[in-house]
Design an enzyme around this catalytic site. Structure first.
Site, PDB file in Angstrom:
ATOM      1  N   HIS A  53     114.881  25.751 -42.479  1.00 27.54           N
ATOM      2  CA  HIS A  53     114.404  26.835 -43.102  1.00 27.54           C
ATOM      3  C   HIS A  53     113.337  26.500 -44.160  1.00 27.54           C
ATOM      4  O   HIS A  53     112.326  27.389 -44.404  1.00 27.54           O
ATOM      5  CB  HIS A  53     115.318  27.687 -43.875  1.00 27.54           C
ATOM      6  CG  HIS A  53     114.996  29.133 -43.891  1.00 27.54           C
ATOM      7  ND1 HIS A  53     113.616  29.642 -44.161  1.00 27.54           N
ATOM      8  CD2 HIS A  53     115.632  30.301 -43.882  1.00 27.54           C
ATOM      9  CE1 HIS A  53     113.499  30.994 -44.223  1.00 27.54           C
ATOM     10  NE2 HIS A  53     114.829  31.345 -44.079  1.00 27.54           N
ATOM     11  N   ASP A 111     110.151  29.840 -40.972  1.00 26.98           N
ATOM     12  CA  ASP A 111     110.627  31.397 -41.317  1.00 26.98           C
ATOM     13  C   ASP A 111     111.521  31.902 -40.004  1.00 26.98           C
ATOM     14  O   ASP A 111     111.230  31.663 -39.019  1.00 26.98           O
ATOM     15  CB  ASP A 111     109.466  32.246 -41.680  1.00 26.98           C
ATOM     16  CG  ASP A 111     108.976  31.517 -43.004  1.00 26.98           C
ATOM     17  OD1 ASP A 111     109.988  31.110 -43.932  1.00 26.98           O
ATOM     18  OD2 ASP A 111     107.795  31.857 -43.406  1.00 26.98           O
TER      19      ASP A 111
END
Length: 145
Positions: free
Chosen positions: A119, A123
């Protein structure tokens, strides 16, 4: 045992009768939306309205906290007879739909896919875009199109 009684859901079913005639306006609906107005969309809309009026019916008890959780969305499943047998699609977020939206719902083969990613680099939007491309049109990836 009293503990088992408290922890085990006590499911009940209530049945009532209602007049579901769809009168007037159907030719105009067909002309405007190029769809046939059926009983099922009226039933789904009426159910969504009733669930909004009585939110406890759409609530669940959180097993961990034992608290009542009121859902802010309404998903309704409708059993549909098909040549392949009975199919029960889930119509999601019915509270945001009109009759035409509901009549447009169609049963399609669906599949869950998952992607694990860092992450810090990717995104959620990019991850979902990638997954949808892979699932909804795998020819793009498989055939290098």
């Amino acid at each position: 045992n009293d503990v088992i009684t408290v922890q085990t859901p006590a499911f009940a079913e209530s049945v009532t009768e209602g007049d579901v005639r769809v009168e007037g306006g159907t030719p105009l609906f067909t002309l405007r939306h190029n769809l046939k107005l059926g009983f099922m969309s009226a039933f789904v809309k009426a159910s969504a309205f009733a669930l909004q009026e009585q939110p406890v019916v759409n609530a669940v008890i959180d097993d961990a906290t034992k608290e009542v959780v009121y859902r802010d969305y309404i998903d309704i499943s409708v059993a549909v007879a098909t040549p392949r047998g009975l199919v029960v699609p889930v119509i999601r977020n019915v509270e945001t739909m009109n009759y035409a939206d509901i009549e447009r719902v169609e049963v399609r083969p669906m599949m869950y896919v998952a992607l694990t990613y860092d992450h810090r680099l990717i995104d959620g939007r990019e991850a979902v875009t990638f997954l949808r491309a892979a699932v909804e049109d795998p020819r793009v990836l498989l055939l290098d199109l």
